[in-house]
Design a protein around this motif. Structure first.
Motif, PDB file in Angstrom:
ATOM      1  N   ILE A 160       0.824  -1.226   0.000  1.00  0.00           N
ATOM      2  CA  ILE A 160       0.000   0.000   0.000  1.00  0.00           C
ATOM      3  C   ILE A 160       0.855   1.272   0.000  1.00  0.00           C
ATOM      4  CG2 ILE A 160      -1.992  -1.115   1.054  1.00  0.00           C
ATOM      5  CD1 ILE A 160      -1.182   0.119   3.740  1.00  0.00           C
ATOM      6  N   TRP A 162       1.341   5.736   0.632  1.00  0.00           N
ATOM      7  CA  TRP A 162       1.516   6.620   1.784  1.00  0.00           C
ATOM      8  C   TRP A 162       0.476   7.722   1.863  1.00  0.00           C
ATOM      9  CZ3 TRP A 162       1.801  11.084  -0.820  1.00  0.00           C
ATOM     10  CH2 TRP A 162       2.289  11.019  -2.127  1.00  0.00           C
ATOM     11  N   LYS A 186       2.616  -4.781   3.399  1.00  0.00           N
ATOM     12  CA  LYS A 186       3.785  -3.900   3.325  1.00  0.00           C
ATOM     13  C   LYS A 186       3.325  -2.451   3.149  1.00  0.00           C
ATOM     14  CE  LYS A 186       6.598  -1.843   0.626  1.00  0.00           C
ATOM     15  NZ  LYS A 186       6.956  -0.708   1.476  1.00  0.00           N
ATOM     16  N   GLU A 189       7.116   3.222   2.996  1.00  0.00           N
ATOM     17  CA  GLU A 189       8.235   3.563   3.884  1.00  0.00           C
ATOM     18  C   GLU A 189       8.212   5.027   4.319  1.00  0.00           C
ATOM     19  OE1 GLU A 189       8.268   2.596   0.816  1.00  0.00           O
ATOM     20  OE2 GLU A 189       9.665   3.717  -0.449  1.00  0.00           O
ATOM     21  N   GLY A 218      10.277  -0.650  -0.946  1.00  0.00           N
ATOM     22  CA  GLY A 218       9.580  -1.583  -1.831  1.00  0.00           C
ATOM     23  C   GLY A 218      10.484  -2.596  -2.507  1.00  0.00           C
ATOM     24  N   GLY A 222       9.518  -6.294  -2.065  1.00  0.00           N
ATOM     25  CA  GLY A 222       8.480  -6.643  -3.033  1.00  0.00           C
ATOM     26  C   GLY A 222       8.706  -7.939  -3.780  1.00  0.00           C
ATOM     27  N   PHE A 236      -2.358  -4.571  -4.765  1.00  0.00           N
ATOM     28  CA  PHE A 236      -1.421  -3.445  -4.767  1.00  0.00           C
ATOM     29  C   PHE A 236      -2.153  -2.150  -5.035  1.00  0.00           C
ATOM     30  CE2 PHE A 236       1.239  -0.572  -7.415  1.00  0.00           C
ATOM     31  CZ  PHE A 236       2.193  -0.250  -6.455  1.00  0.00           C
ATOM     32  N   SER A 239       1.875   3.265  -7.791  1.00  0.00           N
ATOM     33  CA  SER A 239       2.136   3.870  -9.097  1.00  0.00           C
ATOM     34  C   SER A 239       2.183   2.827 -10.217  1.00  0.00           C
ATOM     35  CB  SER A 239       3.466   4.619  -9.041  1.00  0.00           C
ATOM     36  OG  SER A 239       4.508   3.687  -8.829  1.00  0.00           O
ATOM     37  N   THR A 242       5.584   0.822 -10.557  1.00  0.00           N
ATOM     38  CA  THR A 242       5.710  -0.236  -9.545  1.00  0.00           C
ATOM     39  C   THR A 242       4.748  -1.380  -9.869  1.00  0.00           C
ATOM     40  OG1 THR A 242       6.365   1.411  -7.923  1.00  0.00           O
ATOM     41  CG2 THR A 242       5.679  -0.715  -7.066  1.00  0.00           C
ATOM     42  N   TYR A 249       6.506  -9.869 -11.144  1.00  0.00           N
ATOM     43  CA  TYR A 249       6.786 -10.803 -10.044  1.00  0.00           C
ATOM     44  C   TYR A 249       5.655 -11.837  -9.950  1.00  0.00           C
ATOM     45  CZ  TYR A 249       9.516  -6.745  -8.148  1.00  0.00           C
ATOM     46  OH  TYR A 249      10.340  -5.669  -7.960  1.00  0.00           O
TER      47      TYR A 249
HETATM   48  P1  ADP Z   1       4.783   6.262  -5.108  1.00  0.00           P
HETATM   49  O1  ADP Z   1       5.677   6.520  -6.280  1.00  0.00           O
HETATM   50  O2  ADP Z   1       3.535   7.027  -5.145  1.00  0.00           O
HETATM   51  O3  ADP Z   1       5.479   6.260  -3.774  1.00  0.00           O
HETATM   52  P2  ADP Z   1       4.968   3.450  -5.326  1.00  0.00           P
HETATM   53  O4  ADP Z   1       4.221   2.636  -6.303  1.00  0.00           O
HETATM   54  O5  ADP Z   1       6.444   3.564  -5.494  1.00  0.00           O
HETATM   55  O6  ADP Z   1       4.232   4.819  -5.309  1.00  0.00           O
HETATM   56  O7  ADP Z   1       4.715   2.957  -3.839  1.00  0.00           O
HETATM   57  C1  ADP Z   1       3.576   2.245  -3.409  1.00  0.00           C
HETATM   58  C2  ADP Z   1       4.030   1.087  -2.560  1.00  0.00           C
HETATM   59  O8  ADP Z   1       4.772   0.207  -3.391  1.00  0.00           O
HETATM   60  C3  ADP Z   1       4.946   1.464  -1.399  1.00  0.00           C
HETATM   61  O9  ADP Z   1       4.639   0.645  -0.286  1.00  0.00           O
HETATM   62  C4  ADP Z   1       6.312   1.139  -1.953  1.00  0.00           C
HETATM   63  O10 ADP Z   1       7.267   0.850  -0.960  1.00  0.00           O
HETATM   64  C5  ADP Z   1       5.996  -0.103  -2.752  1.00  0.00           C
HETATM   65  N1  ADP Z   1       7.001  -0.451  -3.758  1.00  0.00           N
HETATM   66  C6  ADP Z   1       7.860   0.356  -4.426  1.00  0.00           C
HETATM   67  N2  ADP Z   1       8.652  -0.364  -5.259  1.00  0.00           N
HETATM   68  C7  ADP Z   1       8.293  -1.670  -5.105  1.00  0.00           C
HETATM   69  C8  ADP Z   1       8.723  -2.901  -5.676  1.00  0.00           C
HETATM   70  N3  ADP Z   1       9.687  -2.960  -6.569  1.00  0.00           N
HETATM   71  N4  ADP Z   1       8.095  -4.022  -5.254  1.00  0.00           N
HETATM   72  C9  ADP Z   1       7.106  -3.997  -4.363  1.00  0.00           C
HETATM   73  N5  ADP Z   1       6.667  -2.871  -3.787  1.00  0.00           N
HETATM   74  C10 ADP Z   1       7.236  -1.716  -4.151  1.00  0.00           C
END
Ligand code: ADP
Length: 501
Positions: A160, A162, A186, A189, A218, A222, A236, A239, A242, A249
């Motif tokens: 999820i 933030w 998860k 962060e 992530g 992840g 999930f 973004s 991601t 995966y």
């Molecule tokens: P934003 O760019 O808005 O922060 P993200 O898609 O990066 O959005 O983040 C959404 C969630 O996905 C967060 O919990 C982030 O830690 C997690 N995340 C980011 N990269 C990965 C990854 N490679 N695998 C799994 N989770 C990820």
């Protein structure tokens, strides 16, 4: 709105440091590393969380797997009782949780109190009832009885973002728990401290291992989580880039996914609309959660006849909003949730100006007094925007709305749909046929007629196109957490006689 609410005390809301929650125990990460959590309004340190890795994932999935047999066979009444108890504890401490969300994310306390928390609580109440509705179906045949069972899918990975942590946690774990699944969650962060306190408080009612929480970056978590052979589903929200990784995966063990991704939603104002209501809606769509909402109507389609008057009024409303300390009940708009987000939004403000859009209001970072200490951006409206400009194509995730002028309905609809996204949208008109005609033409998962952000419990939420797939918030989400099994009982005696013997 009451100014005399008794709010949680900001100074002592959080522990110095939080562990991962694995099998009901708070434990340190195998990495030995922690991440600092910052208040985006002041830059102050709030707490620390663990920086999880693949070894932590192994432990968490093992705990979720071990908890699954008993939890999946628990009675509907037990699951319902737990979900209701969670809702009632949240209500009892709603002020504290709202304050935690505000301190960690920067959203104004009036939003955490009156939008985030009620929405999160509503998820637990909705799915408490759903625990009893997971029956299958029966089919009567002349020679057989067909029984369709619905069974919990197993260990679920839930990842999820933030921007609305309590809502995201609730809309993920409530249906999973109602369905009898176990979870490895998860959180993001950058913002997740309210969730740490939530799981601390609920640890005596959620059985050990049923929900496990791994915090951290992530990429470190992840891949290990989603490719783990004992994980049977991933949900999930985040973004598009991601999501693309997570889908890859998930392809390793062919597990199902639900994806709730970004948006660039069209908020369409017709010439016969109630302009004051529509202006208020457009202002709210711009500033709610400082624009860090995937559902935001960030492309504002204004009919030519009301275009100038509308922008004048919108400028008036946005100029009159109070930006500042998000813990103050009088504040309307807080800071962006992180420095990364703050810089990203500023980059788009420059891009908009360079692309030739004109600034109706805002247009830069907000400064002066307390605003100098945090990640504050002025609520911004760009006009003279063409639908193919970067600011009309990319999700900015800040208090920035792009106004696009229209005359012909068909042409406007073509532009409204000319986006890779399709999450939400708004239509403002007093003409009911026109409202429905436009709603039906929009390639998007939700359309609000004459009120933006009109989220209602039980209404499915999710995307068309690259805004994702699968629906949450409504009953349909239970299909994502269950598998159907067909059992056919033969009612005839003896063999078929297939071999003429
Ligand atoms: P934003 O760019 O808005 O922060 P993200 O898609 O990066 O959005 O983040 C959404 C969630 O996905 C967060 O919990 C982030 O830690 C997690 N995340 C980011 N990269 C990965 C990854 N490679 N695998 C799994 N989770 C990820």
């Amino acid at each position: 709105m009451s100014q005399t609410l008794k709010l949680g005390q900001p100074s002592n809301m959080f522990q110095d440091e939080y562990g991962h929650l694995i099998n009901g125990e708070w434990v340190s990460s195998a990495s030995g590393e922690v991440i600092d959590m910052i208040n985006p309004a002041t830059g102050e340190h709030l707490s620390k969380i663990q920086s999880g890795n693949a070894a932590d994932v192994q432990r968490a999935v093992a705990a979720a797997k071990a908890a699954f047999p008993a939890w999946s066979k628990s009675s509907a009444s037990q699951r319902q009782e737990i979900l209701f108890e969670i809702a009632s504890r949240l209500k009892a401490r709603i002020n504290d949780y709202a304050m935690m969300e505000t301190l960690d994310n920067g959203k104004p306390i009036r939003e955490s109190m009156f939008f985030d928390m009620p929405t999160a609580i509503g998820q637990f109440e909705t799915f408490a009832g759903a625990a009893y509705t997971l029956q299958g179906e029966t089919h009567a045949y002349e020679d057989a009885l067909g029984i369709v069972h619905r069974e919990p899918i197993g260990v679920c990975a839930q990842i999820i973002p933030w921007n609305v942590p309590m809502i995201m946690m609730a809309c993920k774990i409530a249906p999973a728990l109602a369905a009898g699944c176990t979870v490895v969650l998860k959180p993001a962060e950058t913002v997740c401290l309210s969730l740490m306190e939530f799981f601390k408080e609920m640890n005596d009612i959620i059985p050990a291992g049923v929900v496990n929480v791994i915090t951290g970056y992530g990429p470190n978590i992840g891949e290990a989580l989603v490719t783990h052979p004992d994980v049977r589903k991933v949900a999930f929200t985040g973004s598009r880039p991601t999501a693309q990784k997570i889908i890859q995966y998930a392809s390793q063990n062919i597990i199902p996914q639900t994806m709730e991704l970004g948006g660039k939603s069209a908020n369409i104002v017709c010439e016969d609309a109630d302009l004051d209501a529509a202006v208020e809606g457009a202002a709210m769509s711009t500033i709610l959660n400082k624009g860090e909402v995937c559902l935001a109507g960030s492309r504002l389609f204004l009919h030519d006849k009301i275009h100038d008057e509308f922008l004048d009024k919108l400028k008036g409303v946005l100029s009159g909003l109070r930006q500042g300390d998000p813990t103050d009940m009088a504040t309307h708009i807080g800071p962006q949730a992180s420095s990364m987000q703050y810089e990203k939004v500023q980059k788009y403000l420059d891009i908009g100006k360079n692309e030739g859009a004109s600034v109706v209001v805002g247009g830069s970072k907000a400064t002066g007094g307390i605003l100098d200490n945090g990640y504050f951006i002025q609520p911004t409206i760009f006009a003279d925007v063409a639908n193919d400009m970067t600011i009309a194509r990319d999700e900015i995730f800040g208090p920035v709305t792009s106004a696009i002028r229209w005359k012909d309905e068909g042409d406007m609809l073509e532009q409204a749909n000319n986006t890779v996204y399709g999450l939400a949208g708004g239509v403002w008109t007093r003409d009911i046929s026109r409202a429905h005609r436009i709603a039906q033409s929009l390639e998007t998962g939700t359309v609000w007629i004459n009120r933006y952000y009109n989220l209602k419990p039980g209404m499915p939420l999710g995307g068309y196109k690259q805004s994702g797939f699968g629906r949450e918030f409504g009953h349909e989400v239970l299909n994502h957490y269950t598998l159907t099994k067909s059992v056919v009982v033969n009612l005839q005696e003896g063999k078929i006689g297939a071999f003429d013997q």
